[in-house]
Design an enzyme around this catalytic site. Structure first.
Site, PDB file in Angstrom:
ATOM      1  N   GLY A 133      55.840 -29.099 -14.014  1.00 39.80           N
ATOM      2  CA  GLY A 133      55.835 -30.532 -14.306  1.00 39.80           C
ATOM      3  C   GLY A 133      55.997 -31.402 -13.068  1.00 39.80           C
ATOM      4  O   GLY A 133      55.514 -31.076 -11.988  1.00 39.80           O
ATOM      5  N   GLY A 136      55.883 -27.529 -19.777  1.00 42.18           N
ATOM      6  CA  GLY A 136      56.435 -27.361 -21.125  1.00 42.18           C
ATOM      7  C   GLY A 136      56.924 -25.944 -21.376  1.00 42.18           C
ATOM      8  O   GLY A 136      57.984 -25.727 -21.975  1.00 42.18           O
TER       9      GLY A 136
END
Length: 435
Positions: A392, A415
């Site tokens: 991320g 995720g």
């Protein structure tokens, strides 16, 4: 979840192998702007080709409409627009059929793979149609074909069984090498194995590394073990905070989520990002840490501004204030100098560190200093401490700031790594054969 077979544990010579890759690469005007994910997939593909497998590669790209399915389904945004009378279902479908085959095709990825792999990669213009079948039938040992974007079929995310059978086709071995989608149970990530269509299922080298480094550290960390969590919302990381408190010795909180914790301590946070509904949860977590003898560190000083930068990387006036003295008309945007030193010192005394989420608005040079300080601290302990970046924004930050080669591991899935930090089972890994 650790003990999974990899491609090296099975004989692939002459076998028909279906590989789930993550080729969801950023594109601009039909050109690939960042090849990281393609390069990450190469070791597994090369291994299979060099060892004489007949390889079918598949991936999704972006979030298209199901223009290859009998029914083109609307997404939530579309439905709202139709309900508001802004457009019609027919207009949305017509636009999708016109634009998406150009915008969200995997053809540029196939072209690049072909250049990198000496002309051994063909491209199928469909997923389970006539072209895919013909190209898969024609494969010789040591050759590959990349199928078109899986998500041009709603059945991919819907795990529809007949679609799973058509996608598997004649595959004898399934290889999952897409960690970025391992937390999803879709046709290509898990369902073809869950339905028993393909019996031999192993991981590629990318997922193997994620398991070896990240899952192993979480399961049995060297100590002291420090976890650093940043990012905007507490809500996104609720279970992560709780699970990491069970595992780590010190939990460091930064980014927008820190202000809800500060509010839970009884401090005023001015105009800073605040999740009112999660104040009690933050109190519970601080209590949990205290009871378990764990350290939970919050910013002791804060960089504040009167407004959010506009544009995001534009010049902005800032000042640093103690975290319990944030003025009513100001908002916290980054951790202050004393906090940077406190957090960096904690990293320097650790034997393992995992980090997910920036410390502030790192897209702005003035407000990136906290994130840079954490990245620098990780770089300084390189070789003496296991350092893991959980995908991320923090992965993007580390790469942008030039520290990518100074950490043990940068996860390829945002995720998926968060769900691993939460202690969840990832369907794309759970379905693989145990050693």
């Amino acid at each position: 979840m650790m003990n999974k077979k990899s491609v090296k544990d099975v004989d692939v010579k002459g076998k028909k192998v279906l590989v789930r890759c993550d080729f969801n690469v950023p594109m601009k005007d039909g050109a690939i702007t960042d090849e990281n994910r393609i390069n990450g997939a190469l070791p597994t593909i090369k291994y299979l080709l060099d060892n004489g497998a007949k390889v079918t590669l598949c991936s999704h790209m972006g979030k298209p409409h199901s223009i290859f399915s009998d029914e083109v389904k609307l997404n939530k945004k579309d439905k709202k627009k139709v309900e508001a009378g802004e457009t019609t279902k027919e207009a949305i479908i017509e636009k999708a059929k016109k634009d998406e085959p150009k915008k969200l095709t995997l053809a540029p990825v196939a072209k690049r793979l072909n250049e990198l792999l000496g002309g051994k990669v063909a491209f199928a213009s469909d997923v389970v149609g006539a072209d895919a079948k013909a190209k898969r039938d024609a494969l010789k040992n040591g050759e590959a074909v990349l199928l078109e974007n899986l998500r041009f079929h709603w059945e991919e995310e819907g795990k529809e069984e007949n679609f799973c059978k058509a996608l598997a086709y004649d595959a004898e071995i399934f290889v999952n090498d897409a960690f970025g989608t391992a937390h999803r149970s879709h046709a290509s990530t898990a369902a073809i194995v869950e339905y028993g269509i393909v019996k031999t299922a192993v991981c590629g080298f990318l997922i193997e590394k994620e398991l070896e480094v990240m899952a192993a550290t979480l399961e049995n960390p060297p100590r002291p073990f420090v976890a650093i969590l940043g990012g905007a919302k507490v809500a996104d990381k609720l279970n992560v905070i709780s699970n990491l408190l069970d595992k780590c010795d010190t939990l460091i909180i930064g980014g927008g989520m820190a202000y809800t914790f500060l509010k839970a301590k009884g401090y005023e946070v001015g105009q800073s990002l605040l999740d009112e509904e999660k104040i009690q949860y933050c109190k519970d977590m601080m209590e949990k840490a205290a009871k378990a003898g764990k350290e939970l560190l919050l910013p002791i000083d804060t960089v504040v501004t009167t407004h959010f930068p506009e544009p995001i990387d534009g010049a902005i006036e800032t000042e640093i204030v103690p975290s319990d003295k944030i003025p009513a008309d100001k908002m916290g945007m980054d951790i202050g100098e004393k906090t940077r030193k406190l957090y960096a010192d904690k990293v320097k005394s650790a034997k393992a560190v995992i980090w997910n989420g920036p410390m502030g608005v790192f897209e702005n040079p003035t407000l990136a200093k906290g994130t840079i300080a954490v990245a620098q601290a990780l770089a300084d302990v390189y070789g003496k401490c296991t350092t893991i970046i959980g995908g991320g924004d923090s992965a993007a930050a580390v790469q942008q700031l030039g520290f990518a080669d100074k950490v043990t591991h940068i996860s390829t899935g945002g995720g998926a790594s968060l769900e691993l930090f939460e202690g969840k089972v990832l369907p794309g890994i759970a379905c693989l054969n145990d050693k």
